[in-house]
Motif scaffolding. Structure first.
Motif, short mmCIF file in Angstrom:
data_model
loop_
_atom_site.label_atom_id
_atom_site.label_comp_id
_atom_site.label_asym_id
_atom_site.label_seq_id
_atom_site.Cartn_x
_atom_site.Cartn_y
_atom_site.Cartn_z
N VAL A 92 0.85 -1.20 0.00
CA VAL A 92 0.00 0.00 0.00
C VAL A 92 0.88 1.24 0.00
O VAL A 92 1.77 1.40 0.83
CB VAL A 92 -0.94 0.01 1.23
N ASP A 93 0.61 2.16 -0.95
CA ASP A 93 1.35 3.41 -1.07
C ASP A 93 0.76 4.45 -0.11
O ASP A 93 -0.36 4.92 -0.31
CB ASP A 93 1.29 3.91 -2.51
N LEU A 94 1.51 4.79 0.92
CA LEU A 94 1.03 5.77 1.90
C LEU A 94 1.31 7.21 1.49
O LEU A 94 0.73 8.13 2.06
CB LEU A 94 1.70 5.50 3.26
N SER A 95 2.16 7.41 0.50
CA SER A 95 2.54 8.77 0.11
C SER A 95 1.38 9.60 -0.43
O SER A 95 1.42 10.82 -0.37
CB SER A 95 3.69 8.74 -0.91
N SER A 96 0.36 8.95 -0.94
CA SER A 96 -0.78 9.68 -1.52
C SER A 96 -1.87 9.97 -0.49
O SER A 96 -2.88 10.59 -0.80
CB SER A 96 -1.38 8.89 -2.68
N LEU A 97 -1.68 9.53 0.75
CA LEU A 97 -2.69 9.73 1.79
C LEU A 97 -2.32 10.88 2.71
O LEU A 97 -1.16 11.09 3.01
CB LEU A 97 -2.85 8.45 2.61
N SER A 98 -3.34 11.61 3.17
CA SER A 98 -3.10 12.72 4.09
C SER A 98 -4.26 12.84 5.08
O SER A 98 -5.36 12.32 4.84
CB SER A 98 -2.93 14.03 3.32
N LYS A 99 -4.00 13.53 6.17
CA LYS A 99 -4.99 13.73 7.22
C LYS A 99 -6.23 14.40 6.63
O LYS A 99 -6.14 15.35 5.85
CB LYS A 99 -4.39 14.60 8.32
N GLY A 100 -7.41 13.89 7.01
CA GLY A 100 -8.68 14.46 6.56
C GLY A 100 -9.21 13.85 5.28
O GLY A 100 -10.34 14.12 4.89
N MET A 101 -8.42 13.02 4.61
CA MET A 101 -8.82 12.42 3.33
C MET A 101 -9.87 11.33 3.57
O MET A 101 -9.71 10.49 4.45
CB MET A 101 -7.59 11.82 2.64
N LYS A 102 -10.94 11.35 2.76
CA LYS A 102 -11.94 10.29 2.81
C LYS A 102 -11.43 9.13 1.96
O LYS A 102 -10.95 9.33 0.84
CB LYS A 102 -13.28 10.79 2.28
N ILE A 103 -11.56 7.91 2.53
CA ILE A 103 -11.03 6.73 1.84
C ILE A 103 -12.02 5.57 1.90
O ILE A 103 -12.92 5.54 2.74
CB ILE A 103 -9.69 6.27 2.44
N LYS A 104 -11.82 4.64 0.98
CA LYS A 104 -12.43 3.31 1.04
C LYS A 104 -11.25 2.36 1.20
O LYS A 104 -10.18 2.59 0.65
CB LYS A 104 -13.20 3.01 -0.23
N PHE A 105 -11.45 1.29 1.97
CA PHE A 105 -10.33 0.39 2.23
C PHE A 105 -10.79 -1.05 2.39
O PHE A 105 -11.96 -1.32 2.66
CB PHE A 105 -9.54 0.84 3.46
N THR A 106 -9.83 -1.95 2.20
CA THR A 106 -10.03 -3.37 2.45
C THR A 106 -9.14 -3.73 3.62
O THR A 106 -7.97 -3.36 3.65
CB THR A 106 -9.65 -4.20 1.21
N ILE A 107 -9.68 -4.46 4.57
CA ILE A 107 -8.95 -4.83 5.77
C ILE A 107 -9.03 -6.35 5.96
O ILE A 107 -10.01 -6.98 5.57
CB ILE A 107 -9.53 -4.08 6.99
N SER A 108 -7.99 -6.91 6.55
CA SER A 108 -7.99 -8.34 6.87
C SER A 108 -7.33 -8.53 8.22
O SER A 108 -6.88 -7.57 8.84
CB SER A 108 -7.25 -9.14 5.80
N ARG A 109 -7.28 -9.77 8.67
CA ARG A 109 -6.58 -10.12 9.91
C ARG A 109 -5.39 -10.97 9.54
O ARG A 109 -5.50 -11.89 8.75
CB ARG A 109 -7.48 -10.88 10.86
N ASP A 110 -4.22 -10.65 10.11
CA ASP A 110 -3.02 -11.43 9.81
C ASP A 110 -2.94 -12.65 10.71
O ASP A 110 -3.83 -12.91 11.51
CB ASP A 110 -1.76 -10.56 9.89
N ALA A 111 -1.85 -13.41 10.58
CA ALA A 111 -1.68 -14.65 11.34
C ALA A 111 -1.67 -14.41 12.85
O ALA A 111 -2.03 -15.29 13.62
CB ALA A 111 -0.40 -15.34 10.91
N LYS A 112 -1.28 -13.22 13.28
CA LYS A 112 -1.25 -12.89 14.71
C LYS A 112 -2.59 -12.36 15.21
O LYS A 112 -2.73 -12.03 16.37
CB LYS A 112 -0.17 -11.86 14.98
#
Length: 125
Positions: A92-112
């Motif tokens: 995931v490229d974090l450089s294009s994200l900033s505080k206050g930005m509205k986003i859609k995202f996909t989340i998962s759970r890792d092995a831990k």
């Protein structure tokens, strides 16, 4: 006689719980499969993901974390709305994200068992 009925009822209740909650893991364990094998098989079969929308509250590129205020997470994760810091996958490229930005995202759970943002898409205005 009363003790025998009580013991039978306890065994029956334990069996019902094992079959209802344990499912395949309980069956595999009962058949003598090693615990590690059962845990790995369950973990791989139960990878859960969800879709969400929210607002970026903070970006920590060094630790690869995002603080997000999000609504309910759809899918098997079924998270309630909250503000939370999430780990972010390496792709995931974090450089294009900033505080206050509205986003859609996909989340998962890792092995831990930790939540990981797998994909982030800025919402179009």
């Amino acid at each position: 006689m009363k003790t025998t009925r009580y013991a039978f009822a306890r065994v029956a209740a334990c069996a019902a719980i094992s079959m209802g909650i344990g499912g395949a893991s309980a069956s595999a364990a009962a058949q003598g499969a090693p615990r590690d094998t059962v845990a790995q098989a369950t973990e791989k079969a139960e990878k859960t993901t969800g879709q969400g929308e929210g607002v970026v509250r903070a970006v920590d590129a060094d630790d690869r974390r995002l603080m997000i205020t999000h609504g309910p997470i759809a899918g098997p994760l079924e998270m309630s709305p909250m503000t939370m810091a999430f780990h972010v996958a390496p792709n995931v490229d974090l450089s294009s994200l900033s505080k206050g930005m509205k986003i859609k995202f996909t989340i998962s759970r890792d092995a831990k068992g930790l939540y990981v943002i797998e994909d982030v898409r800025p919402e179009k205005p």
